[in-house]
Design a protein around this motif. Structure first.
Motif, mmCIF file in Angstrom:
data_model
loop_
_atom_site.group_PDB
_atom_site.id
_atom_site.type_symbol
_atom_site.label_atom_id
_atom_site.label_comp_id
_atom_site.label_asym_id
_atom_site.label_seq_id
_atom_site.Cartn_x
_atom_site.Cartn_y
_atom_site.Cartn_z
ATOM 1 N N VAL A 166 0.841 -1.198 0.000
ATOM 2 C CA VAL A 166 0.000 0.000 0.000
ATOM 3 C C VAL A 166 0.876 1.249 0.000
ATOM 4 O O VAL A 166 0.749 2.131 -0.850
ATOM 5 N N GLY A 167 1.806 1.328 0.953
ATOM 6 C CA GLY A 167 2.638 2.519 1.088
ATOM 7 C C GLY A 167 3.465 2.817 -0.151
ATOM 8 O O GLY A 167 3.483 3.952 -0.641
ATOM 9 N N THR A 168 4.138 1.785 -0.684
ATOM 10 C CA THR A 168 4.981 2.038 -1.854
ATOM 11 C C THR A 168 4.134 2.294 -3.104
ATOM 12 O O THR A 168 4.570 3.017 -4.012
ATOM 13 N N TYR A 169 2.923 1.739 -3.161
ATOM 14 C CA TYR A 169 2.012 2.066 -4.271
ATOM 15 C C TYR A 169 1.683 3.552 -4.237
ATOM 16 O O TYR A 169 1.782 4.245 -5.260
ATOM 17 N N LEU A 170 1.298 4.043 -3.062
ATOM 18 C CA LEU A 170 0.912 5.454 -2.959
ATOM 19 C C LEU A 170 2.110 6.373 -3.164
ATOM 20 O O LEU A 170 1.968 7.466 -3.739
ATOM 21 N N GLN A 171 3.291 5.948 -2.721
ATOM 22 C CA GLN A 171 4.485 6.757 -2.981
ATOM 23 C C GLN A 171 4.735 6.875 -4.483
ATOM 24 O O GLN A 171 5.171 7.920 -4.976
ATOM 25 N N GLY A 172 4.417 5.822 -5.206
ATOM 26 C CA GLY A 172 4.554 5.873 -6.647
ATOM 27 C C GLY A 172 3.574 6.831 -7.304
ATOM 28 O O GLY A 172 3.774 7.251 -8.448
ATOM 29 N N LYS A 173 2.517 7.183 -6.566
ATOM 30 C CA LYS A 173 1.520 8.125 -7.074
ATOM 31 C C LYS A 173 1.748 9.546 -6.550
ATOM 32 O O LYS A 173 0.950 10.441 -6.838
ATOM 33 N N GLY A 174 2.818 9.724 -5.738
ATOM 34 C CA GLY A 174 3.145 11.067 -5.286
ATOM 35 C C GLY A 174 3.152 11.291 -3.794
ATOM 36 O O GLY A 174 3.501 12.386 -3.334
ATOM 37 N N LEU A 175 2.785 10.275 -3.003
ATOM 38 C CA LEU A 175 2.862 10.424 -1.547
ATOM 39 C C LEU A 175 4.311 10.621 -1.143
ATOM 40 O O LEU A 175 5.185 9.825 -1.501
ATOM 41 N N ALA A 176 4.589 11.671 -0.406
ATOM 42 C CA ALA A 176 5.959 11.959 0.014
ATOM 43 C C ALA A 176 6.405 10.968 1.081
ATOM 44 O O ALA A 176 5.630 10.600 1.974
ATOM 45 N N ILE A 177 7.665 10.525 0.979
ATOM 46 C CA ILE A 177 8.219 9.622 1.977
ATOM 47 C C ILE A 177 8.203 10.321 3.335
ATOM 48 O O ILE A 177 8.651 11.459 3.473
ATOM 49 N N PRO A 205 -8.937 10.475 -2.372
ATOM 50 C CA PRO A 205 -9.739 9.241 -2.316
ATOM 51 C C PRO A 205 -9.776 8.475 -3.633
ATOM 52 O O PRO A 205 -9.834 7.243 -3.625
ATOM 53 N N ASP A 206 -9.716 9.179 -4.754
ATOM 54 C CA ASP A 206 -9.762 8.486 -6.041
ATOM 55 C C ASP A 206 -8.538 7.601 -6.239
ATOM 56 O O ASP A 206 -8.630 6.511 -6.819
ATOM 57 N N VAL A 207 -7.365 8.060 -5.751
ATOM 58 C CA VAL A 207 -6.144 7.262 -5.880
ATOM 59 C C VAL A 207 -6.228 6.023 -4.989
ATOM 60 O O VAL A 207 -5.857 4.914 -5.399
ATOM 61 N N VAL A 208 -6.729 6.192 -3.773
ATOM 62 C CA VAL A 208 -6.855 5.061 -2.850
ATOM 63 C C VAL A 208 -7.857 4.042 -3.387
ATOM 64 O O VAL A 208 -7.627 2.824 -3.328
ATOM 65 N N ARG A 209 -8.955 4.519 -3.936
ATOM 66 C CA ARG A 209 -9.938 3.613 -4.528
ATOM 67 C C ARG A 209 -9.342 2.887 -5.735
ATOM 68 O O ARG A 209 -9.554 1.682 -5.911
ATOM 69 N N GLN A 210 -8.585 3.604 -6.562
ATOM 70 C CA GLN A 210 -7.977 2.981 -7.734
ATOM 71 C C GLN A 210 -6.951 1.931 -7.330
ATOM 72 O O GLN A 210 -6.805 0.905 -8.015
ATOM 73 N N MET A 211 -6.238 2.161 -6.231
ATOM 74 C CA MET A 211 -5.292 1.170 -5.731
ATOM 75 C C MET A 211 -6.013 -0.148 -5.444
ATOM 76 O O MET A 211 -5.564 -1.231 -5.868
ATOM 77 N N GLN A 265 -13.132 4.948 8.632
ATOM 78 C CA GLN A 265 -14.363 4.604 7.924
ATOM 79 C C GLN A 265 -14.185 4.800 6.426
ATOM 80 O O GLN A 265 -14.608 3.968 5.617
ATOM 81 N N THR A 266 -13.528 5.885 6.039
ATOM 82 C CA THR A 266 -13.297 6.152 4.626
ATOM 83 C C THR A 266 -12.359 5.123 4.022
ATOM 84 O O THR A 266 -12.553 4.678 2.885
ATOM 85 N N ALA A 267 -11.335 4.724 4.770
ATOM 86 C CA ALA A 267 -10.409 3.699 4.279
ATOM 87 C C ALA A 267 -11.156 2.430 3.900
ATOM 88 O O ALA A 267 -10.930 1.841 2.826
ATOM 89 N N SER A 314 -15.821 -0.032 -2.034
ATOM 90 C CA SER A 314 -16.415 0.471 -3.274
ATOM 91 C C SER A 314 -15.744 -0.091 -4.515
ATOM 92 O O SER A 314 -16.335 -0.097 -5.598
ATOM 93 N N ALA A 315 -14.495 -0.574 -4.369
ATOM 94 C CA ALA A 315 -13.766 -1.134 -5.501
ATOM 95 C C ALA A 315 -13.852 -2.652 -5.567
ATOM 96 O O ALA A 315 -13.381 -3.255 -6.539
ATOM 97 N N ALA A 316 -14.437 -3.275 -4.558
ATOM 98 C CA ALA A 316 -14.438 -4.731 -4.468
ATOM 99 C C ALA A 316 -15.449 -5.352 -5.434
ATOM 100 O O ALA A 316 -16.608 -4.928 -5.481
ATOM 101 N N PRO A 317 -15.034 -6.343 -6.196
ATOM 102 C CA PRO A 317 -15.977 -7.085 -7.039
ATOM 103 C C PRO A 317 -16.804 -8.036 -6.183
ATOM 104 O O PRO A 317 -16.583 -8.158 -4.970
#
Length: 289
Positions: free
Chosen positions: A19-30, A42-48, A86-88, A94-97
């Motif tokens: 999770v952490g390294t995925y989001l860092q790849g999207k711009g989350l600062a270390i 939220p859109d990035v977290v949902r897309q993950m 709750q949002t997490a 919301s992304a789960a099949p």
């Protein structure tokens, strides 16, 4: 069919990757808290979550590893704890099949219990309970208590989770030392297996800390120490610093090639930790499924 029923029927479930390294790849600062992105991106977290489910994951962990009151307090976010957690869970849900499951991720508090530290067992138990209750409201199907090194903290989390009626998965991080595998706090595989089971965990295991080959050895040791099903989530190798950035170099095919050994050791859930990507999960899915 629920998580535990699927494992009992002999299905090997595939969890997500990093999770952490995925989001860092999207711009989350270390150094920044990934949990803040539940509210700001939220859109990035949902897309993950969508990416991991599309790669073949049966279970997706919520972006809530550091979502307890102690860690959020250090970020000035404790008052937003319920919203963050709750949002997490809601974003992953919301992304789960159909058939996709959401694991509420519970990481260490970063604090030490008395007398080593200043936090009482009651305070730590309450911190875990508060986070877990918010994850349930958001839609979690199970709890994944992960990356633990202290058994007293891990068992407090397991006991808190066990009161809420959802499956409880609990993992600790082991490294090899002169006396075999143990956590940084000196907890052996055998002691961990016994303590987590006694506290009420339904699934035990290990995550982080090592690459897939060492994790196979850890899985075998856990399998000998316990009859419970295992969850194993390996890093994509040990990190190597390149220009100040941690790089994980185990390729998807290499990690996937060891999945059969993990199943033989007793793994009912296999996934990845730091450095693993949807491509790693896709390669594992081709072997597992």
């Amino acid at each position: 069919m629920g998580l535990l029923e699927r494992i009992r029927e002999g299905e090997v479930l595939l969890s997500d990757g990093a999770v952490g390294t995925y989001l860092q790849g999207k711009g989350l600062a270390i150094g920044d808290a990934p949990e803040t992105w539940n509210l700001s991106h939220p859109d990035v977290v949902r897309q993950m979550a969508a990416d991991y489910f599309a790669a073949g994951s049966d279970l997706m962990a919520t972006n809530s590893f550091g979502g307890n009151s102690f860690r959020l307090g250090h970020q000035g976010l404790e008052e937003h704890l319920e919203e963050v957690n709750q949002t997490a869970a809601a974003l992953a849900r919301s992304a789960a099949p159909e058939g996709g499951l959401v694991m509420g991720s519970i990481g260490p508090t970063g604090e030490f219990l008395e007398p080593l530290g200043s936090v009482s067992p009651g305070e730590m138990y309450e911190a875990f309970s508060r986070q877990m209750e918010a994850l349930v409201i958001g839609g979690a199907d199970a709890f994944c208590i992960e990356t633990m090194t202290a058994l007293d903290e891990a068992t407090l989390a397991v006991r808190a989770a066990a009161t809420l009626g959802l499956p409880v998965l609990a993992t600790m991080t082991f490294d090899i030392g002169p006396k075999g595998f143990a956590t940084s706090m000196g907890v052996t595989v055998e002691t961990a297996a016994e303590g987590l089971a006694e506290a009420g965990a339904d699934v035990i295991g290990s995550n982080c800390g090592s690459g897939i080959e060492q994790m196979v050895e850890i899985a075998r040791a856990l399998g000998k120490a316990s009859q419970l099903p295992l969850i194993i989530q390996s890093n994509a190798g040990l990190p190597e610093l390149e220009d100040g950035v941690a790089v994980y170099k185990e390729l998807p095919e290499h990690m996937a090639s060891h999945c059969a050994e993990l199943v033989e050791a007793g793994a009912g859930i296999i996934g990845g930790c730091c450095g693993t990507t949807p491509q790693h999960i896709e390669a594992m899915a081709e072997v597992i499924k």
